[in-house]
Enzyme design. Sequence first.
Site, PDB file in Angstrom:
ATOM      1  CG  HIS A   1       0.910  -0.056   7.623  1.00 54.14           C
ATOM      2  ND1 HIS A   1       2.027  -0.452   8.326  1.00 54.14           N
ATOM      3  CD2 HIS A   1       1.354   0.857   6.704  1.00 54.14           C
ATOM      4  CE1 HIS A   1       3.090   0.197   7.866  1.00 54.14           C
ATOM      5  NE2 HIS A   1       2.710   0.984   6.868  1.00 54.14           N
ATOM      6  CD  GLU A   2      -0.544   1.490   3.263  1.00 55.17           C
ATOM      7  OE1 GLU A   2      -0.268   2.692   3.070  1.00 55.17           O
ATOM      8  OE2 GLU A   2       0.329   0.630   3.396  1.00 55.17           O
TER       9      GLU A   2
ATOM     10  CD  GLN B   1       3.724   5.393   3.024  1.00 54.98           C
ATOM     11  OE1 GLN B   1       2.695   4.867   2.638  1.00 54.98           O
ATOM     12  NE2 GLN B   1       4.812   4.695   3.303  1.00 54.98           N
TER      13      GLN B   1
ATOM     14  CB  CYS C   1       6.536   1.352   6.891  1.00 57.35           C
ATOM     15  SG  CYS C   1       5.838   2.897   6.296  1.00 57.35           S
ATOM     16  CG  LEU C   2       7.315   1.127   0.618  1.00 57.94           C
ATOM     17  CD1 LEU C   2       6.452   1.533  -0.557  1.00 57.94           C
ATOM     18  CD2 LEU C   2       8.530   0.343   0.148  1.00 57.94           C
TER      19      LEU C   2
ATOM     20  CG  HIS D   1       1.149   5.813   6.285  1.00 57.83           C
ATOM     21  ND1 HIS D   1       2.356   6.231   6.788  1.00 57.83           N
ATOM     22  CD2 HIS D   1       1.357   4.538   5.862  1.00 57.83           C
ATOM     23  CE1 HIS D   1       3.245   5.250   6.680  1.00 57.83           C
ATOM     24  NE2 HIS D   1       2.666   4.211   6.125  1.00 57.83           N
TER      25      HIS D   1
ATOM     26  N   GLY E   1       0.856  -1.176   0.000  1.00 56.47           N
ATOM     27  CA  GLY E   1       0.000   0.000   0.000  1.00 56.47           C
ATOM     28  C   GLY E   1       0.892   1.225   0.000  1.00 56.47           C
TER      29      GLY E   1
HETATM   30 ZN    ZN Z   1       3.689   2.466   5.720  1.00 60.86          ZN
END
Ligand code: ZN
Length: 191
Positions: A144-145, A54, A102-103, A148, A49
């Site tokens: 998680h998404e 991000q 996580c990226l 953010h 995701g």
């Molecule tokens: Zn993340």
Amino acid sequence: MTLRKIAHIGHPVLRQTARTLTRDELAQPETQRFIDDLIETMRDAHGAGLAAPQVYASVMICAIEVRDNPRYPYKPEVPLTVLVNPVLELLTDERFDNYEGCLSVPNLRGVVARATEVRVRAWDRHGQDIDTVVKGLTAGTYQHEVDHLYGKLFVDRVTNPATFTTWSEFELHHKADFVARARALVARYGS
Ligand code: ZN
């Protein structure tokens, strides 16, 4: 389409609550192009995701998709889903210990207790209402998404810092055990 640069932990954009969008803003060609970029960037980076903050855009949009993902080979497939202005409701007290990455947090994973069943209300990229229940491992991805979009990172939710691990140490010491638990969850919920 353009690949966007991914913000890393420490950048303030990841800590802001993102701005909600109106249907008019969502329909603008530049917003639609932004969503295309978000999807392209997620796929290029092999994310499950990616949320707008991000890529340095503090707006309530995130994308989720899992398809033969080399970062998360145990994750069940999730069709491409774009959520605009999402609101999550946890539907159960049951939690699953999810080993997340996580990226925006390079080379770190940690265990987060995620609800196994959530209701998500949002718009899709065309402003159509989404109201659905998501279960199992995929429910963790949604949580998680959406986190953010509220300025939260998974590291905030890791209750036992002793679970933090680099990706290579995860492979060596934690993956087998976690994948077995994840597969059991997926078998139970089908997602
Ligand atoms: Zn993340």
